[in-house]
Scaffold this active site. Structure first.
Site, mmCIF file in Angstrom:
data_model
loop_
_atom_site.group_PDB
_atom_site.id
_atom_site.type_symbol
_atom_site.label_atom_id
_atom_site.label_comp_id
_atom_site.label_asym_id
_atom_site.label_seq_id
_atom_site.Cartn_x
_atom_site.Cartn_y
_atom_site.Cartn_z
ATOM 1 N N GLU A 251 0.984 -1.179 0.171
ATOM 2 C CA GLU A 251 -0.020 -0.021 -0.047
ATOM 3 C C GLU A 251 1.177 1.192 -0.073
ATOM 4 O O GLU A 251 1.468 1.706 1.087
ATOM 5 C CB GLU A 251 -0.851 0.110 1.110
ATOM 6 C CG GLU A 251 -1.824 -1.187 1.333
ATOM 7 C CD GLU A 251 -2.935 -0.869 0.419
ATOM 8 O OE1 GLU A 251 -3.061 0.177 -0.174
ATOM 9 O OE2 GLU A 251 -3.768 -1.999 0.126
ATOM 10 N N CYS A 285 -2.476 8.658 2.366
ATOM 11 C CA CYS A 285 -2.087 8.448 1.165
ATOM 12 C C CYS A 285 -3.287 8.615 -0.003
ATOM 13 O O CYS A 285 -2.885 8.947 -1.130
ATOM 14 C CB CYS A 285 -1.722 6.995 1.148
ATOM 15 S SG CYS A 285 -2.976 5.809 1.636
HETATM 16 P P1 NAD Z 1 9.504 6.895 4.861
HETATM 17 O O1 NAD Z 1 9.166 6.036 3.394
HETATM 18 O O2 NAD Z 1 11.116 6.786 5.465
HETATM 19 O O3 NAD Z 1 8.823 5.811 5.997
HETATM 20 C C1 NAD Z 1 7.454 5.552 5.581
HETATM 21 C C2 NAD Z 1 7.286 4.438 6.557
HETATM 22 O O4 NAD Z 1 7.847 3.487 6.188
HETATM 23 C C3 NAD Z 1 7.632 4.733 8.265
HETATM 24 O O5 NAD Z 1 6.933 4.226 8.992
HETATM 25 C C4 NAD Z 1 9.046 3.918 8.084
HETATM 26 O O6 NAD Z 1 9.309 3.416 9.396
HETATM 27 C C5 NAD Z 1 8.686 2.787 7.262
HETATM 28 N N1 NAD Z 1 10.145 2.417 6.428
HETATM 29 C C6 NAD Z 1 11.160 3.214 5.997
HETATM 30 N N2 NAD Z 1 12.088 2.787 5.396
HETATM 31 C C7 NAD Z 1 11.801 1.181 5.755
HETATM 32 C C8 NAD Z 1 12.418 -0.029 5.442
HETATM 33 N N3 NAD Z 1 13.407 0.057 4.658
HETATM 34 N N4 NAD Z 1 11.953 -1.237 6.010
HETATM 35 C C9 NAD Z 1 10.809 -1.125 6.640
HETATM 36 N N5 NAD Z 1 10.201 0.280 6.951
HETATM 37 C C10 NAD Z 1 10.587 1.129 6.522
HETATM 38 O O7 NAD Z 1 8.747 8.246 4.713
HETATM 39 P P2 NAD Z 1 8.271 9.142 6.045
HETATM 40 O O8 NAD Z 1 9.357 10.413 6.021
HETATM 41 O O9 NAD Z 1 8.357 8.409 7.174
HETATM 42 O O10 NAD Z 1 6.974 9.468 5.395
HETATM 43 C C11 NAD Z 1 6.759 10.205 4.377
HETATM 44 C C12 NAD Z 1 6.533 9.481 3.089
HETATM 45 O O11 NAD Z 1 5.894 7.984 3.520
HETATM 46 C C13 NAD Z 1 5.424 10.385 2.295
HETATM 47 O O12 NAD Z 1 5.919 10.660 1.212
HETATM 48 C C14 NAD Z 1 4.341 8.931 1.875
HETATM 49 O O13 NAD Z 1 4.632 8.779 0.609
HETATM 50 C C15 NAD Z 1 4.863 7.902 2.777
HETATM 51 N N6 NAD Z 1 3.681 7.359 3.471
HETATM 52 C C16 NAD Z 1 2.761 6.768 2.958
HETATM 53 C C17 NAD Z 1 1.739 6.184 3.760
HETATM 54 C C18 NAD Z 1 0.624 5.610 3.089
HETATM 55 O O14 NAD Z 1 -0.309 5.190 3.711
HETATM 56 N N7 NAD Z 1 0.550 4.920 1.913
HETATM 57 C C19 NAD Z 1 1.853 6.427 5.213
HETATM 58 C C20 NAD Z 1 3.062 6.836 5.564
HETATM 59 C C21 NAD Z 1 3.975 7.462 4.948
#
Ligand code: NAD
Length: 479
Positions: A251, A285
């Site tokens: 997702e 999202c």
């Molecule tokens: P991010 O991509 O660094 O992190 C998003 C989530 O993924 C966090 O909970 C983080 O702990 C987890 N994550 C990051 N790297 C990971 C890895 N290698 N393995 C497992 N989990 C990992 O981004 P962020 O700065 O925390 O959030 C911003 C971006 O995240 C936004 O631009 C958005 O696209 C995305 N996001 C999407 C949703 C959604 O519902 N689709 C929710 C939260 C964040």
């Protein structure tokens, strides 16, 4: 002093504190105050979680759907009973207004209940054979141990969806939640523990995200990977899972377009869209982001949108009357600033907001950007924050083409009173969820998922089980 419960790992039915482990500080995005220390799982902890989930799977997979259903129902009941307290903690570490946090817990309870019901209806089938001595049966069996990674924007409900789908299918699960907003997942572990879930069926771990995900996904114990988060991370995890032929549900991000036609009820659309845009400070999202408005109603729409935006009350999520809290962390504030600067430099008008509010906490004003350039960041990258970009269009076909012009395909919205337009839009938009004249995605009984870069598979609806089941053919000659 605000109260915040202790934070734990949860492995094999045991709540484990930080003794002799690395840990990280959790803080309140409304004022920067320290809320607690979150213990990180060591490599040994992760191995213990893997062993526990594997052992538990051997019996949980054979457990009666009635028993699984009963435990999910009890978890739903406890979630409702504890919604206020859990919600308060979500507001403290994630920032959203208390009413939103509480309703997140209540809607997650519904998801647990729905999975409790629907999990009893996972059926195989009998296929008529070519000869009378042969019997052909298709079984749907749980795939195994699932590794799940959930984000901070809906820290309770995103985790509940994955846990409920896994458990209802007969799978066990190891879940790494969001380190920025961990209280919800610790509360979820407590709920399932108290609901009588056998040890090892649910395990909660924390740590450095890429270290934990690599450790779990590379383990031969894990058969299924589920992630909610950004496209970039989703692609990395899907590649890692793919290299070992593991099932995935992804997702990922979106950049939801909204098409407002000339025959729409413009005021109704603006009122609904403002409420939806700034929910959870835009950190959703499926948040509407690109507003494509027919040029004959453009000015009216912009005026109404600005009016409703001006009524948003920003403040700490626990304060009475707050309708938009802080962003979840400082990274988002800096990113919002970059989006706005880029739009302004490209010639857009910033008609509302556009800046950080105050110098404590992560507050950013609800922002309305008029007519940004097609190539600007706000029109091409997911802002994941309180930014709305509004542009006029002339022909519906060109609006649909513009809406489809990005690699994302999660949610899309349209407002129109014409069934001809509604038909053209619903068939023409490249999105996993098309909402016309309202917002209907995210209910337990409907599938939630994207196409293109926005992900693979669905959560919710009967589709939710696809990711957790294998199809096994048994063909038997009875002669
Ligand atoms: P991010 O991509 O660094 O992190 C998003 C989530 O993924 C966090 O909970 C983080 O702990 C987890 N994550 C990051 N790297 C990971 C890895 N290698 N393995 C497992 N989990 C990992 O981004 P962020 O700065 O925390 O959030 C911003 C971006 O995240 C936004 O631009 C958005 O696209 C995305 N996001 C999407 C949703 C959604 O519902 N689709 C929710 C939260 C964040």
């Amino acid at each position: 002093m605000t109260q915040y419960d202790n934070l734990y790992l949860y492995i094999d039915g045991e709540f484990i504190d930080g003794a002799q482990r690395r840990s990280q500080t959790v803080s309140n995005p409304a004022d920067g105050s320290v809320l607690g220390e979150l213990p990180h799982a060591s490599a040994d902890d992760l191995d213990r979680a893997l062993a526990a989930a594997q052992r538990a799977f051997l019996s949980w997979r054979l457990e009666s759907p009635l028993v699984r259903s009963e435990i999910l129902r009890r978890a739903a009941h406890l979630a409702r009973e504890r919604a206020r307290e859990i919600g308060r903690h979500i507001t403290l570490d994630q920032g959203k207004p208390l009413a939103e946090a509480e309703s997140e817990v209540l809607s997650a309870a519904e998801h647990a209940e729905w999975h409790a019901e629907e999990g009893r209806r996972i059926y195989g089938r009998v296929i008529p054979a070519r000869t009378p001595e042969v019997e052909q049966v298709v079984l749907r069996e749980p795939i195994g141990v699932s590794a799940a990674f959930t984000p901070w924007n809906f820290p309770f409900s995103q985790a509940m969806r994955k846990i409920a789908a896994a458990l209802a299918s007969g799978c066990t699960i190891i879940i790494k939640g969001p380190e920025d907003a961990p209280s919800a997942l610790v509360a979820l572990a407590r709920l399932f523990h108290d609901a009588g879930l056998p040890n090892g069926c649910l395990n909660v771990v924390w740590g450095v995200p890429h270290e934990v995900s690599r450790h779990l996904i590379e383990s031969s114990v894990v058969r299924k990977v589920s992630f909610t988060g950004s496209v970039a991370v989703g692609k990395q995890l899907a590649a890692l899972a793919g290299s070992q032929m593991k099932r995935t549900t992804m997702e990922l991000g979106g950049h939801a377009p909204v098409i407002v036609c000339d025959d729409a009820d413009v005021d109704d659309a603006a009122r609904k869209l403002v409420a939806f845009k700034y929910r959870n400070a835009g950190q959703v999202c499926i948040s509407p982001t690109r507003f494509l408005v027919h040029r004959t109603v453009y000015e009216r729409f912009v005026d109404a949108f600005l009016l409703y935006t001006s009524r948003i009350r920003i403040g700490p999520g626990l304060a009475e009357g707050t309708t938009m809290g802080p962003l979840a962390h400082q990274r988002r504030v800096s990113e919002m600033q970059e989006f706005v600067t880029d739009a302004r430099n490209g010639g857009a008008e910033i008609a509302a907001g556009g800046a950080r509010l105050g110098d404590t906490g992560c507050f950013f004003a609800p922002t309305v950007i008029l007519d940004p350039a097609a190539q600007s960041q706000v029109m091409t990258q997911e802002p994941f924050g309180p930014l709305a970009a509004i542009v006029p269009f002339g022909e519906l076909d060109s609006a649909i083409a513009l809406a489809n012009g990005l690699p994302f395909g999660l949610a899309a919205y349209a407002f129109t009173s014409s069934s001809r337009n509604a038909h053209a839009i619903s068939r023409g938009l490249e999105a996993g969820m098309v909402n016309i004249n309202h917002f209907g995605a995210g209910l337990a009984e409907v599938p939630f998922g994207g196409m293109k870069d926005s992900g693979l598979g669905s959560e919710g609806g009967v589709e939710t089980f696809e990711g957790y089941l294998i199809t096994k053919l048994v063909t038997r000659h009875c002669g």
